[in-house]
Design a protein around this motif. Structure first.
Motif, short mmCIF file in Angstrom:
data_model
loop_
_atom_site.label_atom_id
_atom_site.label_comp_id
_atom_site.label_asym_id
_atom_site.label_seq_id
_atom_site.Cartn_x
_atom_site.Cartn_y
_atom_site.Cartn_z
N UNK A 78 0.81 -1.22 0.00
CA UNK A 78 0.00 0.00 0.00
C UNK A 78 0.85 1.27 0.00
N UNK A 79 2.14 1.14 0.26
CA UNK A 79 3.01 2.31 0.37
C UNK A 79 3.28 2.90 -1.01
N UNK A 80 3.24 4.20 -1.09
CA UNK A 80 3.54 4.86 -2.35
C UNK A 80 4.93 5.48 -2.35
N UNK A 81 5.67 5.29 -1.29
CA UNK A 81 6.95 5.96 -1.13
C UNK A 81 7.97 5.64 -2.19
N UNK A 82 8.10 4.39 -2.58
CA UNK A 82 9.13 4.06 -3.55
C UNK A 82 8.86 4.66 -4.92
#
Length: 163
Positions: free
Chosen positions: A35-39
């Motif tokens: 769910x992380x959009x950081x990368x």
């Protein structure tokens, strides 16, 4: 429904990675990662910087612009940089040489070839090592994740028709 889909994807990823798909901690970690959009956002953020606090950031910003455009282009030459940074910039912009990939892989495998804080980033961000509360550092292999590459090729950008 979205929660169930996320859990199903996390289970699939756990199976793929050879992890215990029934371990709630594994599923939580993988669900957060999925769910992380950081990368993906990191390249876009770097590409659109207007101010550069260091020469390394400026070099990576230009590389990210080329990367997101899907077209290699000239990168600035910055004297006196650790060879890691130009190699990484060329890799991000899909212009890396075999020597660049060898260096990046070597540093991922051996982060202590660089001084802190760079070695810390190589351990935690590149390799995925985990710092435990007692100060020990565990590699992914020690945590049961085996066979991941130290360096991936940059995949081609998605072609989007914005019209």
């Amino acid at each position: 429904m979205a929660r169930d889909l996320a859990r199903d994807l996390a289970r699939d990823l756990a199976r793929y990675l050879g992890l215990d798909e029934n371990d709630p901690a594994v599923l939580d970690a993988l669900t957060i990662e999925l769910a992380a959009f950081g990368r993906p956002a990191a390249r876009a953020t770097l590409a659109h910087l207007n101010e550069f606090p260091t020469p390394e950031v400026e070099l990576l910003s230009v590389a990210c612009r080329h990367s997101l455009a899907g077209q290699p282009g000239p990168l600035p030459t910055v004297p006196n940089l650790d060879p890691l940074w130009p190699a990484l910039a060329r890799h991000l912009s899909r212009q890396s040489t075999p020597a660049d990939r060898k260096l990046l892989t070597q540093l991922a495998q051996n982060p202590d070839l660089r001084e802190p804080p760079l070695s810390w980033g190589l351990r935690g961000i590149v390799r995925g090592d985990v710092w435990m509360p007692d100060g020990t550092i565990l590699t992914l292999e020690e945590l049961g994740v085996k066979g991941l590459p130290y360096l991936d090729e940059m995949p081609p950008e998605l072609e989007v028709n914005w019209d």
